[in-house]
Design an enzyme around this catalytic site. Structure first.
Site, PDB file in Angstrom:
ATOM      1  N   ARG A   6     -46.286  19.392  -6.663  1.00  0.00           N
ATOM      2  CA  ARG A   6     -44.946  19.959  -6.755  1.00  0.00           C
ATOM      3  C   ARG A   6     -44.601  20.478  -8.187  1.00  0.00           C
ATOM      4  NH1 ARG A   6     -39.835  16.151  -4.976  1.00  0.00           N
ATOM      5  NH2 ARG A   6     -40.599  16.491  -2.912  1.00  0.00           N
TER       6      ARG A   6
ATOM      7  N   LYS B  75     -43.300   8.019   6.926  1.00  0.00           N
ATOM      8  CA  LYS B  75     -42.715   7.249   8.275  1.00  0.00           C
ATOM      9  C   LYS B  75     -41.441   7.687   8.529  1.00  0.00           C
ATOM     10  CE  LYS B  75     -42.226   4.530   4.240  1.00  0.00           C
ATOM     11  NZ  LYS B  75     -43.416   4.101   3.130  1.00  0.00           N
TER      12      LYS B  75
ATOM     13  N   GLU C 279     -51.562   6.171  10.499  1.00  0.00           N
ATOM     14  CA  GLU C 279     -51.730   4.612  10.270  1.00  0.00           C
ATOM     15  C   GLU C 279     -51.080   4.289   8.899  1.00  0.00           C
ATOM     16  OE1 GLU C 279     -53.793   2.318  12.477  1.00  0.00           O
ATOM     17  OE2 GLU C 279     -52.120   1.452  11.429  1.00  0.00           O
TER      18      GLU C 279
ATOM     19  N   ILE D 268     -52.737  -2.438   6.995  1.00  0.00           N
ATOM     20  CA  ILE D 268     -52.917  -3.438   7.970  1.00  0.00           C
ATOM     21  C   ILE D 268     -52.958  -2.406   9.257  1.00  0.00           C
ATOM     22  CG2 ILE D 268     -52.058  -5.153   9.527  1.00  0.00           C
ATOM     23  CD1 ILE D 268     -50.199  -5.928   7.260  1.00  0.00           C
TER      24      ILE D 268
ATOM     25  N   GLY E  86     -44.228  -0.375  -8.466  1.00  0.00           N
ATOM     26  CA  GLY E  86     -44.582   0.957  -7.742  1.00  0.00           C
ATOM     27  C   GLY E  86     -44.396   0.451  -6.241  1.00  0.00           C
TER      28      GLY E  86
ATOM     29  N   GLU F 225     -39.339   2.294  -2.676  1.00  0.00           N
ATOM     30  CA  GLU F 225     -39.075   3.592  -2.242  1.00  0.00           C
ATOM     31  C   GLU F 225     -38.391   4.291  -3.667  1.00  0.00           C
ATOM     32  OE1 GLU F 225     -39.692   5.358   0.864  1.00  0.00           O
ATOM     33  OE2 GLU F 225     -41.143   3.793   0.849  1.00  0.00           O
TER      34      GLU F 225
ATOM     35  N   ASP G 122     -36.257   1.587   5.870  1.00  0.00           N
ATOM     36  CA  ASP G 122     -37.587   1.749   5.848  1.00  0.00           C
ATOM     37  C   ASP G 122     -38.092   1.091   6.972  1.00  0.00           C
ATOM     38  OD1 ASP G 122     -40.242   2.497   4.340  1.00  0.00           O
ATOM     39  OD2 ASP G 122     -40.267   0.824   4.242  1.00  0.00           O
TER      40      ASP G 122
ATOM     41  N   LYS H  16     -40.269   2.182  10.372  1.00  0.00           N
ATOM     42  CA  LYS H  16     -41.699   1.691  10.978  1.00  0.00           C
ATOM     43  C   LYS H  16     -41.476   0.942  12.369  1.00  0.00           C
ATOM     44  CE  LYS H  16     -43.225   0.957   6.208  1.00  0.00           C
ATOM     45  NZ  LYS H  16     -42.994   0.293   4.990  1.00  0.00           N
TER      46      LYS H  16
ATOM     47  N   GLY I 236     -47.984   0.611  -1.761  1.00  0.00           N
ATOM     48  CA  GLY I 236     -48.618   0.906  -3.167  1.00  0.00           C
ATOM     49  C   GLY I 236     -49.860   2.008  -2.724  1.00  0.00           C
TER      50      GLY I 236
END
Lengths: 406, 406, 406, 406
Positions: B25, B83, B107, B114, B165, B168, B179, B183, B281
């Protein structure tokens, strides 16, 4: 117990005391001492001029009253362990001691092996004593330990307490708090010079405690103990009562398990003191009787200092308590007696209301002792300086408003 | 993150992959890689026939949608971590994969490191999967840990989460549960073949939790976690929602602290499984992206088995939940939504009502999300086989009757 | 288990698989499926051109070897759960897969329901994987839980484990760590591309653990687990062994109780991950077999990436461990193998020496496996960067000097 | 303290006591009472026939000795709190009381507010008293609490204890156990009629305790307290010493924190009793002095019953102790004094040897008080009925043999 004491005395030559006669109830019972020692006739002892001390250890308040008063009138010193008789007749017994100039000692009547009466006599002058609170009945403490800490059921725990020999012959005296009241009544005299008939001391026992009370206590990190207490109020009166109480893990009363007794004394000089020991059973009682006999050697007698040398103290009903009321549902709870409600909770078994009420609400009613209702003192107990919130007429309305959080 | 991935790929020769171009960007920002690698023109990548995989990692759902759909239409495989964009457009994205015969892997979009999506795809056939429940948002879990376990205040904990960090860029997406909903929406497809727009999933976040809720949880021996869950009901429907939940000390979710994620999967064959790892992260995300790139080498693609090979599953609103409602006072609580009240408690700060309500009460109203109200799922969560007690017309009366224990 | 799988497959139509024949050992045993399904002749299946997948689930490594290799040579895909056979023949089995271009999948062979093999294949590239450590044998973990946490004796716990069905038919394979070694041997291939014969992996089981070891662990706040682990060393080699280990209360392995398995994977990108699930028993095994069958539908096969695409990794013996040696008395302890002793303690039953030794001391001797000796890894495990203190010739002298604190 | 007492007396009219004169050291110091009350000439008080009670509260044992003995010879009753002077001169002070027929009371000298001396006098006849063990020095208990429970360093904790006013003006008297020895010396007289010069009582303080001792105690679930104890042995002798001791969490001594004191008395009748209260500081001391003054009103005096009416008791050195010796390394530990070693442990900082030694090993040497060596009594303390294992000549050999487990 008479036999036990006989043996102990036989091995304590320094007392310079000899048992001349033991008055018993059941002549047939086989005993472990010379037969000529025993009689069933109390008069044989009371009329014997050679006998100068009567030790009264029988489990019958009326007979004990007769023996003790007769002995005092006859100029004999008396050692007694009969808390019920002493509590019921203390004013008269004090007068008899004075009139006949003989001592009556009864250290065994309160917490047996814990020398609490003598220490109150000797150590605390009443204008310095903030309060006394204690577990003074070993039988109920044993039951509470078994039921609330070890998961036994009430009936089994009571049977065990009786089998171990530290329940009264009539266990309801223990369980309903009567025995603790008798002891508190005696302690009140020595601690504050206050004379109150046991029947007039606000009390209840452990008979109505519910297993949900134990669950509630555990969640808050508390134990439950039956606590007898007396406390000097800021206005000079003396508060006194026997109630189950939540105790925090930091409280020394929390460490008192099974048949042990424990008494906390708070005063301005000594700060906080704690005495712990066995409060029931033959040997601990014998220990206290022995120390009384020993004290008679130097003509020790209770001075009832707070009674005799101080401005009379008055038992007061004018104070507030923080309590938790446990019952089936809110409607059952005569909530109109609460001045304010701080916290409540309920599930399908039980409802707990924590709030502040005026002590007179307990004095003037039996509502809080009804089957299905238990009232447990919060750790804070007496709340001094509380400003009442209640407007009498609207009490019930306000209660519901509090309840629904307006 | 693009840079991070660039470095990782450079050290993973076995992937046999080369980064040709990175679209950015801000052209001015100094970067730790050759300048000719970067462009601000996405079209340069999308139109380049030499590029056969597009990795989309930008924090802008609209731009991501444009890039991903253009790439798929152009026959390029895509790996995405977005997501929000995926959840919002999953039906279309599935169709594009089929029509253009190219894979889209994501993923990294669920719990980052995970491998929950791939395991759901490979391991659990939907008629065997009882349920999935997880802590899928690291930022809120970090805040809950700091606030409810370490005593930090909310604002400080949020600032820390952002500084570390794993919040969001718009933290309200984390805090309000959005969020987690995104998911859950993706997981629902892979777990049950259920497609629900994120906006239609019942949810709340941690924004209304009160310190008295933490006190209440501690007294009961619980922790509080924000849990996304889906569960197959006995009637064949699928329940799904994101709610704060009390978790017992025995629950594996209790062990998930700070920014970690954890997912419990229960199925009839595998019984209970638990996956734990970093869910937020740069590096954990890179790890998931890398594994997707690796899977592309053997033409792996999601089969959406439960969607394609099974009778369609339906999201259901017809079930009961055991919940604890926390609010200022009972009157504030729209108790008419409860079918029955099992337990309640209140103090001067806060009131907690535990009971059973029909899920539709949450679907059809915002009452339980109002400021000053928090709703926390009990450990039991969904109550199957519950027989409703309520007579609709008398709901409020009955509630008060329950309350006062008639 | 064949029968169980038969039923599951019958209810999973989406697999598009049909069981044509089940080869059994005992024809007479009554079975819960059509009689024509069963045969005792393996050849009937292996020679049937209609059968394209062989599922091998028998408890006989030699027979399994014959069936699996014959099937692969015959171009049939194979799913196996026989960890012993696979571990013993992995190099040949990999070659057969390549030569005949057919897949052999064996997710069930390691931790049953935990998808650890597939995740290692897909998720971790070997230059990023720091280590893997896990409880991979449910039977010994069950025994450790019963014996060291619940106070059972060893024989009872073993009998229970067998009754529950998660002990091997020869329990000594579990108890002596052989089963864990077989699994570690397989994992080593997928994690690091390292091929080591199980017989060459340093290991012991729980057979020599002493109740004083449990007491010692409790005092330090540790649990004891049988842990299989592999770790990439700083010099590039790979350490691998199966040893009992002290685990702290903070370790996720501490939460793995009874027959459950748990595996921690640490890598530079994903940081720490933890997988938990049932590692033994018919249903969890069926779950893994089912997922392998499902993967065969899209021609999934293990790529053995670390073996095929990376520079070969080597198992290393050149590193130091921090261990606690437990034995009857110091003299019994061949202390000359220690490089330094950090801590020791002893009472009349048992002596514990904690120190650092070179791994070769375990490779080259059986001293630490003798009856009466247990060696338990400390929580720290491998000690990288350790500077040896020992002067070889004076080892024993120095040990005693350390002991007496000169 | 003189001033404090003055104020208290002014508010306790029932004592019927008046302070005529206060002898002070520093005339210039500004005081909160009428100036004519003060003098620096002790003789003014001692020679005044109007004064019939001398209260001695000065911090100078020699001056106190002069004042107290002069007063007794002059026929004046004395109340003293000077444990050092009393312990050093008790035999003479008892003789003076008899000869001049005046009482000397000193409840404040032992545990200040805890009425331990009077209770020993009144309650326990020596053939029944099993033992007495207590925390009798508030200053060291305060330091132990801060250092071993709250992580403070020794110097800071000592400074705090001094700032709070419950350390002796020479803190080494507290820290080295001298103050506790003085108290034990007095208690020995009243408990057992045993007269031992303080200098001959085996003791140490907390000066050599090491932070590894705290770590060791924590691992075993123990606390560390400085305990003064006396115990009647089976052979009739009396064991007495002041040593740091490990106390279990079940021990009531474990509940004694900060500057509080606590004494456990065990006897055959009363079983176990525990007294707890403030043992240092101006007010608790005043409380005890006040009770002594009160007792003088009815001519109370100590009878020294165990001394006067019983066969003389003897302090015994012939018994075994279970102890833990803590030192830098085994070689530093003069292990030849141990009769047997039961347990030992060591790390790079510190070595702990637990075993049984004959008490004479402590009487006859200073080895166990050397810098770098700490000796801590095990919870069991005295081990009666111990059969020695040692063959004198081979002691050292055997020790090493035990050590290496032959």
């Amino acid at each position: 117990m008479g036999e036990g004491l006989y043996k102990v005395l036989a091995h304590t030559p320094t007392l310079n005391a000899r048992i001349k006669k033991v008055c018993i109830r059941h002549a047939q019972k086989k005993r472990d001492a010379p037969a000529e020692l025993f009689t069933t006739e109390a008069a044989l002892l009371l009329d014997d001029p050679e006998i100068n001390v009567i030790v009264e250890l029988i489990d019958d308040a009326d007979a004990a009253y007769h023996i003790v008063t007769t002995a005092l009138r006859g100029g004999k010193a008396v050692v007694s362990a009969n808390k019920k008789m002493i509590a019921a007749n203390l004013t008269e017994l004090i007068r008899l001691q004075e009139r006949h100039n003989v001592p009556l000692l009864y250290e065994a009547a309160c917490c047996a092996s814990i020398p609490v009466i003598r220490n109150l006599e000797e150590y605390y002058d009443n204008d310095l004593l903030h309060g006394i609170s204690g577990i003074v009945n070993g039988s109920t403490n044993y039951i509470l330990t078994k039921v609330f800490e070890e998961g036994a059921d009430f009936a089994t725990a009571l049977a065990q307490a009786q089998a171990e020999g530290f329940a009264e012959s009539d266990p309801s005296l223990d369980v309903n708090g009567i025995d603790a009241v008798n002891k508190l009544s005696i302690l009140l005299n020595h601690a504050y010079g206050v004379t109150v008939a046991p029947g007039r001391i606000v009390h209840t026992g452990i008979q109505n405690l519910h297993e949900e009370d134990a669950r509630y206590a555990r969640e808050k990190g508390y134990g439950i103990k039956l606590v007898a207490q007396a406390r000097k109020l800021e206005d000079g009166g003396v508060a006194a009562f026997v109630l189950p109480q939540f105790v925090t893990e930091q409280s020394q009363l929390h460490t008192v398990k099974n048949e042990y007794n424990g008494v906390i004394i708070e005063s301005s000089l000594a700060d906080k003191q704690f005495f712990y020991g066995k409060g029931a059973g033959g040997f601990p009682t014998a220990s206290a009787v022995l120390s009384d006999l020993s004290a008679l050697r130097y003509n020790y007698r209770y001075e009832y200092k707070k009674l005799n040398y101080h401005a009379p103290q008055e038992a007061s009903d004018d104070f507030y308590l923080k309590v938790c009321l446990s019952c089936k549902g809110l409607l059952q709870a005569p909530h109109e007696y609460f001045d304010c409600v701080l916290e409540w909770s309920s599930n399908e078994q039980r409802c707990h209301i924590t709030g502040i009420l005026h002590f007179s609400a307990l004095v003037n009613g039996q509502w809080w002792k009804q089957p299905g209702v238990s009232l447990i003192l919060c750790p804070e107990g007496i709340v001094e300086g509380y400003v009442p919130r209640k407007i009498a007429a609207d009490a019930e309305v306000e209660f519901v408003e509090q309840l629904v959080g307006v």
